[in-house]
Design a protein around this motif. Structure first.
Motif, PDB file in Angstrom:
ATOM      1  N   ILE A 158      -1.595  -1.273   9.322  1.00  0.00           N
ATOM      2  CA  ILE A 158      -2.780  -1.761  10.021  1.00  0.00           C
ATOM      3  C   ILE A 158      -2.525  -3.161  10.555  1.00  0.00           C
TER       4      ILE A 158
ATOM      5  N   SER B  49     -11.436   0.169   5.917  1.00  0.00           N
ATOM      6  CA  SER B  49     -10.012  -0.185   5.884  1.00  0.00           C
ATOM      7  C   SER B  49      -9.718  -1.348   6.825  1.00  0.00           C
TER       8      SER B  49
ATOM      9  N   ARG C  52     -11.057  -1.130  16.245  1.00  0.00           N
ATOM     10  CA  ARG C  52     -11.102   0.153  15.533  1.00  0.00           C
ATOM     11  C   ARG C  52     -10.920   1.318  16.500  1.00  0.00           C
TER      12      ARG C  52
ATOM     13  N   LEU D  75      -9.157   5.622  11.176  1.00  0.00           N
ATOM     14  CA  LEU D  75      -9.291   4.362  10.456  1.00  0.00           C
ATOM     15  C   LEU D  75     -10.771   4.010  10.327  1.00  0.00           C
ATOM     16  N   SER D  76     -11.215   3.782   9.115  1.00  0.00           N
ATOM     17  CA  SER D  76     -12.614   3.431   8.880  1.00  0.00           C
ATOM     18  C   SER D  76     -12.784   1.918   8.915  1.00  0.00           C
TER      19      SER D  76
ATOM     20  N   ARG E 114       0.081   1.070   3.909  1.00  0.00           N
ATOM     21  CA  ARG E 114      -0.967   1.311   4.908  1.00  0.00           C
ATOM     22  C   ARG E 114      -1.513  -0.012   5.425  1.00  0.00           C
ATOM     23  N   GLY E 115      -1.677  -0.986   4.538  1.00  0.00           N
ATOM     24  CA  GLY E 115      -2.142  -2.313   4.945  1.00  0.00           C
ATOM     25  C   GLY E 115      -1.185  -2.960   5.922  1.00  0.00           C
TER      26      GLY E 115
ATOM     27  N   MET F  88      -0.553   2.108  -0.997  1.00  0.00           N
ATOM     28  CA  MET F  88      -1.648   1.507  -0.278  1.00  0.00           C
ATOM     29  C   MET F  88      -1.202   0.239   0.451  1.00  0.00           C
TER      30      MET F  88
END
Length: 194
Positions: free
Chosen positions: A8, A44, A27, A40-41, A4-5, A1
């Motif tokens: 982003i 997140s 977004r 991407l939500s 992924r951060g 995880m």
């Protein structure tokens, strides 16, 4: 995880180098960049933005009121620390630079990267995919006898996709190398003898 951060974070910093943006615009642009397979939500994005605000990588300012909610729209922009972090992340050339999760984002910002770094990332990606391709191809002939035609077709599709990407990477690497070569001086007419 955590990976992924970081992906982003890299994408947000890269996009904010183009100019300030509000969350909805970020977004939308991130989803275009990530592709249809990795949507991407807000769940997140906003925690990542909050973390980046705490780390002083970005700052927020209040924009104009939105007609629907009558609330001011928050606009994000990159700070000097964010610029340095973006440059640091883009200069990394280890395995995380060419893995599936990070490569597309890094590639989107290659225009802001030194040619040597671009080459190392492209070559690392090609080596990683070639290893994957060799492994899958060796297993393909063994598993074709054991699986139904649809599973075999899916495996063949995967092989073709990776082969196509390896060719694409090879073309990019060759183009990068040709850009780095000094221009060839055209031969002029021979000097006249007196």
């Amino acid at each position: 995880m955590a990976r992924r951060g970081e992906t982003i974070e890299l994408a947000v910093l890269g996009l904010l180098h183009e100019g300030p943006m509000h969350g909805y615009e970020l977004r939308k642009r991130l989803n275009l960049m990530l592709g249809w397979g990795r949507v991407l939500s807000y769940g997140s994005l906003y925690p990542a933005l909050k973390k980046m605000l705490r780390g002083n990588l970005i700052e927020e300012s209040t924009g104009v009121l939105t007609p629907v909610t009558r609330r001011p729209r928050i606009v994000y922009q990159v700070t000097e620390a964010g610029t340095r972090e973006f440059e640091r992340l883009m200069s990394e050339v280890g395995p995380t630079a060419w893995e599936d999760d990070n490569f597309d984002i890094r590639f989107a910002f290659f225009g802001r990267t030194d040619m040597e770094i671009r080459l190392r990332v492209l070559e690392g990606r090609r080596i990683r995919l070639q290893e994957r391709l060799d492994r899958v191809q060796s297993q393909l002939s063994m598993t074709e006898k054991e699986v139904d035609r649809y599973a075999a077709e899916l495996q063949r599709h995967g092989v073709e996709s990776v082969e196509r990407e390896v060719r694409w990477l090879s073309d990019l690497i060759n183009a990068e190398r040709s850009l780095g070569e000094p221009p060839v001086q055209p031969a002029g007419p021979p000097a006249e003898q007196q």
